[in-house]
Design a protein around this motif. Structure first.
Motif, PDB file in Angstrom:
ATOM      1  N   ALA A 123      30.014  51.383  41.933  1.00  0.00           N
ATOM      2  CA  ALA A 123      30.490  50.102  41.401  1.00  0.00           C
ATOM      3  C   ALA A 123      29.726  48.942  42.031  1.00  0.00           C
ATOM      4  N   ALA A 124      29.559  48.989  43.354  1.00  0.00           N
ATOM      5  CA  ALA A 124      28.826  47.928  44.050  1.00  0.00           C
ATOM      6  C   ALA A 124      27.367  47.898  43.609  1.00  0.00           C
ATOM      7  N   LYS A 125      26.779  49.064  43.431  1.00  0.00           N
ATOM      8  CA  LYS A 125      25.380  49.140  43.001  1.00  0.00           C
ATOM      9  C   LYS A 125      25.202  48.518  41.617  1.00  0.00           C
ATOM     10  N   LEU A 126      26.104  48.846  40.692  1.00  0.00           N
ATOM     11  CA  LEU A 126      26.008  48.299  39.342  1.00  0.00           C
ATOM     12  C   LEU A 126      26.214  46.782  39.351  1.00  0.00           C
ATOM     13  N   LEU A 127      27.123  46.304  40.195  1.00  0.00           N
ATOM     14  CA  LEU A 127      27.339  44.862  40.299  1.00  0.00           C
ATOM     15  C   LEU A 127      26.067  44.158  40.749  1.00  0.00           C
ATOM     16  N   ARG A 128      25.420  44.684  41.784  1.00  0.00           N
ATOM     17  CA  ARG A 128      24.187  44.058  42.274  1.00  0.00           C
ATOM     18  C   ARG A 128      23.092  44.091  41.219  1.00  0.00           C
ATOM     19  N   GLU A 129      22.980  45.215  40.503  1.00  0.00           N
ATOM     20  CA  GLU A 129      21.973  45.317  39.439  1.00  0.00           C
ATOM     21  C   GLU A 129      22.251  44.339  38.305  1.00  0.00           C
ATOM     22  N   SER A 130      23.511  43.967  38.158  1.00  0.00           N
ATOM     23  CA  SER A 130      23.904  43.017  37.108  1.00  0.00           C
ATOM     24  C   SER A 130      23.803  41.568  37.579  1.00  0.00           C
ATOM     25  N   GLY A 131      23.379  41.362  38.823  1.00  0.00           N
ATOM     26  CA  GLY A 131      23.252  40.010  39.350  1.00  0.00           C
ATOM     27  C   GLY A 131      24.509  39.480  39.999  1.00  0.00           C
ATOM     28  N   VAL A 132      25.498  40.361  40.194  1.00  0.00           N
ATOM     29  CA  VAL A 132      26.754  39.941  40.820  1.00  0.00           C
ATOM     30  C   VAL A 132      26.664  40.277  42.302  1.00  0.00           C
ATOM     31  N   THR A 133      26.352  39.295  43.128  1.00  0.00           N
ATOM     32  CA  THR A 133      26.208  39.508  44.566  1.00  0.00           C
ATOM     33  C   THR A 133      27.371  38.863  45.316  1.00  0.00           C
ATOM     34  N   LEU A 134      27.501  39.222  46.574  1.00  0.00           N
ATOM     35  CA  LEU A 134      28.607  38.721  47.387  1.00  0.00           C
ATOM     36  C   LEU A 134      28.557  37.199  47.517  1.00  0.00           C
ATOM     37  N   PHE A 135      27.394  36.659  47.809  1.00  0.00           N
ATOM     38  CA  PHE A 135      27.286  35.217  48.012  1.00  0.00           C
ATOM     39  C   PHE A 135      27.583  34.437  46.733  1.00  0.00           C
ATOM     40  N   LYS A 136      27.130  34.977  45.609  1.00  0.00           N
ATOM     41  CA  LYS A 136      27.411  34.321  44.328  1.00  0.00           C
ATOM     42  C   LYS A 136      28.904  34.346  44.019  1.00  0.00           C
ATOM     43  N   VAL A 137      29.546  35.484  44.293  1.00  0.00           N
ATOM     44  CA  VAL A 137      30.980  35.598  44.019  1.00  0.00           C
ATOM     45  C   VAL A 137      31.761  34.642  44.913  1.00  0.00           C
ATOM     46  N   ARG A 138      31.363  34.510  46.166  1.00  0.00           N
ATOM     47  CA  ARG A 138      32.027  33.565  47.066  1.00  0.00           C
ATOM     48  C   ARG A 138      31.919  32.141  46.537  1.00  0.00           C
ATOM     49  N   ASP A 139      30.715  31.767  46.119  1.00  0.00           N
ATOM     50  CA  ASP A 139      30.501  30.406  45.605  1.00  0.00           C
ATOM     51  C   ASP A 139      31.336  30.156  44.352  1.00  0.00           C
ATOM     52  N   GLU A 140      31.329  31.131  43.443  1.00  0.00           N
ATOM     53  CA  GLU A 140      32.082  30.968  42.199  1.00  0.00           C
ATOM     54  C   GLU A 140      33.590  30.953  42.463  1.00  0.00           C
ATOM     55  N   THR A 141      34.028  31.702  43.471  1.00  0.00           N
ATOM     56  CA  THR A 141      35.447  31.699  43.825  1.00  0.00           C
ATOM     57  C   THR A 141      35.886  30.317  44.282  1.00  0.00           C
ATOM     58  N   VAL A 142      35.079  29.699  45.129  1.00  0.00           N
ATOM     59  CA  VAL A 142      35.401  28.350  45.609  1.00  0.00           C
ATOM     60  C   VAL A 142      35.351  27.351  44.454  1.00  0.00           C
ATOM     61  N   ASN A 143      34.371  27.502  43.562  1.00  0.00           N
ATOM     62  CA  ASN A 143      34.276  26.593  42.408  1.00  0.00           C
ATOM     63  C   ASN A 143      35.479  26.725  41.487  1.00  0.00           C
ATOM     64  N   LEU A 144      35.964  27.952  41.338  1.00  0.00           N
ATOM     65  CA  LEU A 144      37.062  28.211  40.402  1.00  0.00           C
ATOM     66  C   LEU A 144      38.427  27.925  41.011  1.00  0.00           C
ATOM     67  N   LEU A 145      38.625  28.345  42.252  1.00  0.00           N
ATOM     68  CA  LEU A 145      39.941  28.227  42.877  1.00  0.00           C
ATOM     69  C   LEU A 145      40.039  27.100  43.891  1.00  0.00           C
ATOM     70  N   GLY A 146      38.905  26.555  44.280  1.00  0.00           N
ATOM     71  CA  GLY A 146      38.904  25.452  45.227  1.00  0.00           C
ATOM     72  C   GLY A 146      38.918  25.926  46.670  1.00  0.00           C
ATOM     73  N   LYS A 147      38.741  24.972  47.580  1.00  0.00           N
ATOM     74  CA  LYS A 147      38.769  25.270  49.014  1.00  0.00           C
ATOM     75  C   LYS A 147      40.176  25.080  49.561  1.00  0.00           C
ATOM     76  N   SER A 148      40.504  25.899  50.537  1.00  0.00           N
ATOM     77  CA  SER A 148      41.788  25.751  51.202  1.00  0.00           C
ATOM     78  C   SER A 148      41.667  24.710  52.301  1.00  0.00           C
TER      79      SER A 148
END
Length: 234
Positions: A123-148
């Protein structure tokens, strides 16, 4: 309410989801889930002890389930499913990511980050191959849900959001419906997140390039965690 306790090192049944302590002499774990409805999974690290041996703490996962009354059509014998090691580790890392962002809950976005932090599954391998990386997900999470707020501290074990709970329920149900032996894998979990169309995890995956075609590709091998390949002549 039925409760079971899982450990990366060992397993012992428990009747309560709190105040649990494991014996260090118990055998390697065989995590088992007895119900696919109303699951609640939480990871509880045991406290560190400063001993000369330098041993680290083990991680304990507690699964609490409240099964609904079976319908006449589903009066089949009770089934069980096992969690894979990578599933448990991904969940633990997802909970940690929620705490890093100081969120009060572990949502689908945190579970998604947990899969990427664990990093060794299909699952992790397919995510990375699809361009879904940890740093990108973190950034998008903050953009979508905001900072605490910087002065807010999240719970030691942030509870699951409804969407995250449904994602785990989906993973269990799919494994049990397949009728095959084996474990509930991170692929089941990732597809469970993708199945929650209104969740933050699904929205982030879609924005970063994951789609239904990739989900179908992953579904073909979702009963496997890794595929080992060997080079000839080695």
């Amino acid at each position: 309410m039925a409760t079971q306790s899982l450990s990366l090192l060992h397993i012992s049944p428990s009747s309560s989801s709190s105040g649990y302590r494991n014996s260090h002499n118990s055998p390697l774990f065989t995590p088992t889930v007895r119900s696919s409805i109303g699951l609640h999974l939480s990871i509880q690290p045991l406290s560190y002890r400063s001993k000369p041996s330098g041993r680290c703490s083990s991680i304990v996962a507690t699964v609490s389930s409240t099964p609904a009354a079976p319908t006449p059509e589903k009066a089949a014998p009770e089934k069980s499913a096992k969690w894979s090691f990578r599933f448990i580790k991904s969940f633990a890392m997802g909970e940690l990511e929620a705490r890093k962002l100081k969120y009060n809950n572990t949502g689908t976005e945190s579970l998604l980050m947990g899969i990427l932090v664990e990093g060794t599954s299909l699952a992790a391998k397919l995510l990375r191959e699809s361009g879904v990386t940890l740093f990108k997900v973190r950034d998008e999470t903050v953009n979508l849900l905001g900072k605490s707020d910087m002065y807010i501290f999240s719970p030691e074990h942030p509870p699951l959001t409804k969407a995250a709970q449904k994602a785990i329920d989906w993973a269990i149900n799919e494994k049990l419906k397949s009728g095959e032996t084996g474990e509930v894998t991170t692929s089941h979990l990732l597809l469970g997140i993708w199945a929650q169309k209104e969740s933050a995890g699904h929205k982030i995956m879609a924005k970063l390039g994951f789609d239904d075609d990739k989900a179908k590709e992953l579904a073909k091998t979702m009963d496997k965690e890794i595929i080992l390949s060997y080079k000839k002549g080695v």
